[in-house]
Design a protein around this motif. Structure first.
Motif, PDB file in Angstrom:
ATOM      1  N   VAL A 113       1.162  -1.156  -0.156  1.00  0.00           N
ATOM      2  CA  VAL A 113       0.131  -0.147   0.189  1.00  0.00           C
ATOM      3  C   VAL A 113       1.231   1.246  -0.363  1.00  0.00           C
ATOM      4  N   LEU A 114       0.516   2.206  -0.851  1.00  0.00           N
ATOM      5  CA  LEU A 114       1.578   2.925  -1.114  1.00  0.00           C
ATOM      6  C   LEU A 114       0.848   4.736  -0.231  1.00  0.00           C
ATOM      7  N   ALA A 115       1.194   5.358   0.958  1.00  0.00           N
ATOM      8  CA  ALA A 115       0.336   6.297   1.474  1.00  0.00           C
ATOM      9  C   ALA A 115       1.691   7.089   1.278  1.00  0.00           C
ATOM     10  N   THR A 116       2.634   7.681   0.619  1.00  0.00           N
ATOM     11  CA  THR A 116       3.308   8.543   0.317  1.00  0.00           C
ATOM     12  C   THR A 116       3.192   9.697   0.679  1.00  0.00           C
ATOM     13  N   ASP A 273      -9.019   2.305  -9.864  1.00  0.00           N
ATOM     14  CA  ASP A 273     -10.615   2.594  -9.410  1.00  0.00           C
ATOM     15  C   ASP A 273     -10.558   2.553  -7.643  1.00  0.00           C
ATOM     16  N   GLY A 274     -12.107   2.107  -7.588  1.00  0.00           N
ATOM     17  CA  GLY A 274     -12.336   2.334  -6.758  1.00  0.00           C
ATOM     18  C   GLY A 274     -12.737   2.197  -5.183  1.00  0.00           C
ATOM     19  N   ALA A 275     -11.825   1.005  -5.554  1.00  0.00           N
ATOM     20  CA  ALA A 275     -10.959  -0.446  -4.656  1.00  0.00           C
ATOM     21  C   ALA A 275      -9.777   0.728  -4.362  1.00  0.00           C
ATOM     22  N   LEU A 276      -9.274   0.913  -4.937  1.00  0.00           N
ATOM     23  CA  LEU A 276      -7.286   2.282  -4.758  1.00  0.00           C
ATOM     24  C   LEU A 276      -6.968   0.958  -4.700  1.00  0.00           C
ATOM     25  N   ARG A 277      -7.291   0.449  -6.392  1.00  0.00           N
ATOM     26  CA  ARG A 277      -6.425  -0.629  -6.395  1.00  0.00           C
ATOM     27  C   ARG A 277      -5.527   0.124  -7.809  1.00  0.00           C
ATOM     28  N   VAL A 286      -2.833   5.039  -1.325  1.00  0.00           N
ATOM     29  CA  VAL A 286      -4.186   5.836  -0.552  1.00  0.00           C
ATOM     30  C   VAL A 286      -3.289   7.353   0.132  1.00  0.00           C
ATOM     31  N   GLY A 287      -4.553   8.311  -0.021  1.00  0.00           N
ATOM     32  CA  GLY A 287      -4.584   9.288   0.471  1.00  0.00           C
ATOM     33  C   GLY A 287      -4.019  10.873  -0.403  1.00  0.00           C
ATOM     34  N   SER A 288      -3.175  11.366   0.546  1.00  0.00           N
ATOM     35  CA  SER A 288      -2.327  12.621  -0.842  1.00  0.00           C
ATOM     36  C   SER A 288      -1.654  12.229  -1.670  1.00  0.00           C
ATOM     37  N   VAL A 289      -1.179  10.837  -1.752  1.00  0.00           N
ATOM     38  CA  VAL A 289      -0.564  10.572  -3.185  1.00  0.00           C
ATOM     39  C   VAL A 289      -1.734  10.205  -4.644  1.00  0.00           C
ATOM     40  N   LEU A 290      -2.773  10.349  -4.297  1.00  0.00           N
ATOM     41  CA  LEU A 290      -3.558  10.080  -4.784  1.00  0.00           C
ATOM     42  C   LEU A 290      -4.453  11.661  -5.658  1.00  0.00           C
ATOM     43  N   GLU A 302     -10.101   7.072   3.413  1.00  0.00           N
ATOM     44  CA  GLU A 302      -9.804   6.012   2.510  1.00  0.00           C
ATOM     45  C   GLU A 302      -8.742   5.035   2.606  1.00  0.00           C
ATOM     46  N   GLY A 303      -7.777   4.837   3.734  1.00  0.00           N
ATOM     47  CA  GLY A 303      -7.495   4.077   4.623  1.00  0.00           C
ATOM     48  C   GLY A 303      -8.188   2.828   4.817  1.00  0.00           C
ATOM     49  N   ALA A 304      -9.398   2.757   5.550  1.00  0.00           N
ATOM     50  CA  ALA A 304     -10.290   2.050   5.923  1.00  0.00           C
ATOM     51  C   ALA A 304     -10.744   0.818   4.600  1.00  0.00           C
ATOM     52  N   HIS A 305     -11.195   1.986   3.401  1.00  0.00           N
ATOM     53  CA  HIS A 305     -11.957   1.142   2.287  1.00  0.00           C
ATOM     54  C   HIS A 305     -10.743   0.360   1.466  1.00  0.00           C
ATOM     55  N   ALA A 306      -9.399   0.879   1.482  1.00  0.00           N
ATOM     56  CA  ALA A 306      -8.555   0.322   0.646  1.00  0.00           C
ATOM     57  C   ALA A 306      -8.719  -1.242   1.930  1.00  0.00           C
ATOM     58  N   ALA A 307      -8.586  -0.378   3.067  1.00  0.00           N
ATOM     59  CA  ALA A 307      -7.706  -2.396   3.955  1.00  0.00           C
ATOM     60  C   ALA A 307      -8.933  -3.765   3.483  1.00  0.00           C
TER      61      ALA A 307
END
Length: 419
Positions: A113-116, A273-277, A286-290, A302-307
């Motif tokens: 998971v990239l959350a950079t 996509d909507g599942a953050l894949r 997830v997060g501000s990298v998007l 978004e983090g909870a959703h991606a999980a």
């Protein structure tokens, strides 16, 4: 000697998005969940944002308190938080080379998971000419200097930008005992709430210069002033010893780019996509990298959703993948989600009929009660009127209740606005 580690989920970035993802995964029994961050402490930007606006209406928190809460919850859930560890490059489809106090290493995972996060563009990236004196900051540099290290700044500051983060920077300047000479923006008005703009103007006496840009930095050794240019071509010098460049965020997408992940041209972050894949199977973002940059609350959601999508991947339940092993933004049923001017970008920016995460958008110009239209090949999938004005650099949301109408074989989906 390079140390090799095997984990179930590797999260890169210990800001709100990464911490929320790791906490949810660990609590759900995803196995060994490890989160790495190059900073010496976890928590991301809230760690040095010593102002309110975090938490909930019933339980408001400052940034540092919010960061501590997230870090504590992540560790209590069972995730391992490793700070002072930098993810350098990819060592394989789901493996990363790292460097920390223990030396170089390689971490291989079943999911990454990239959350950079994101960063503000500094003076050099904005191509502001002039000398190179001391006293030039971005918001992040200013907040770290004042709130983390207790450093002194100058006595008179100019804040470049007039969005929420700009007014937060002005608060930090005042907390450091300095005066805000002016807040300036090249746009026709401020991009914050009317109450916040009025508070700065009336209670603090801060001048707001609209339609104004920084033409030159002045001074040798220490900043002595900034030359500004107004929209009509007039120039003036604002005497100051500090200037803070705010906003103008860009995703910290270096790992995504080096990994060959598809990037969205609007957000400049990974296409998801909507599942953050992302376009690589097993890699999520997830997060501000998007989308640079949204609130900490949005990052946590978004983090909870991606999980949930990561758990499906670990369990082999990615029922949307086709026979060609495509995943995320490159799956056969994920079509591009595009915006028409004056909209600037949308995230997520790929759509499947099963997506349920709401979308965030940005506009380049002020819109007064616009109508949002979602269309695909001439078919109207969704239409709604917004009953408030929409400003540049402020979030516009689009619900995802229309995604089941998307035909994966019918081409891109467009989002546009009408008066």
């Amino acid at each position: 000697m390079t140390a090799a580690r095997q984990v179930d989920v590797l999260v890169v970035g210990a800001g709100p998005a990464g911490l929320a993802t790791a906490a949810r995964l660990a609590a759900a029994g995803a196995g060994r969940v490890v989160i790495v961050d190059r900073e010496t402490q976890a928590g991301g930007a809230p760690r040095h944002s010593a102002h309110g606006g975090y938490g909930t209406l019933l339980h408001p928190l400052t940034g540092p308190a919010y960061a501590r809460l997230l870090v504590t919850a992540t560790r209590q859930a069972g995730a391992t938080v490793r700070t002072g560890v930098t993810a350098l490059d990819w060592a394989g489809p789901l493996a990363l080379h790292t460097l920390g106090a223990e030396g170089p290493g390689t971490i291989t995972a079943r999911a990454v998971v990239l959350a950079t996060g994101a960063r503000e563009r500094p003076r050099a990236a904005r191509l502001v000419p002039g000398t190179r004196p001391a006293g030039v900051y971005t918001t992040g540099e200013l907040q770290q200097a004042v709130h983390l290290h207790g450093q002194r700044i100058g006595t008179r500051a100019v804040v470049v930008g007039a969005e929420d983060v700009s007014y937060a920077a002005a608060d930090t300047v005042r907390a450091a005992g300095a005066t805000v000479v002016a807040i300036l923006t090249d746009l026709p008005g401020p991009q914050t709430t009317p109450a916040r703009a009025a508070d700065a103007r009336l209670r603090h006496g801060t001048a707001l210069l609209t339609g104004t840009t920084v033409a030159e930095l002045l001074g040798h050794g220490r900043l002595s002033g900034v030359r500004v240019r107004h929209r009509d071509g007039r120039t003036a010098v604002l005497p100051c010893d500090t200037v803070v460049f705010t906003g103008d965020f860009v995703p910290d997408h270096e790992l995504a780019r080096r990994g060959g992940l598809a990037l969205d041209p609007g957000t400049r972050g990974p296409a998801v996509d909507g599942a953050l894949r992302t376009s690589r199977p097993g890699v999520f973002a997830v997060g501000s990298v998007l989308h640079a940059v949204e609130s900490a609350a949005t990052a946590v959601r978004e983090g909870a959703h991606a999980a949930g999508a990561v758990l499906d991947h670990l369990a082999g339940i990615d029922h949307l993948a086709d026979a060609d092993q495509l995943s995320g933004a490159d799956r056969a049923d994920a079509v591009p989600l595009l915006v028409d001017p004056p909209l600037r970008w949308i995230a997520p920016n790929r759509v499947t009929p099963a997506d349920r995460l709401s979308y965030v958008l940005r506009t380049a110009t002020r819109l007064t009660r616009p109508v949002l239209r979602v269309t695909q090949n001439g078919r109207v999938l969704h239409r709604e009127r917004l009953w408030t004005a929409v400003l540049p650099n402020r979030t516009l949301r689009l619900p995802a209740g229309w995604t089941h109408r998307v035909d994966p074989q019918d081409g891109p989906v467009h989002v546009s606005v009408q008066p």
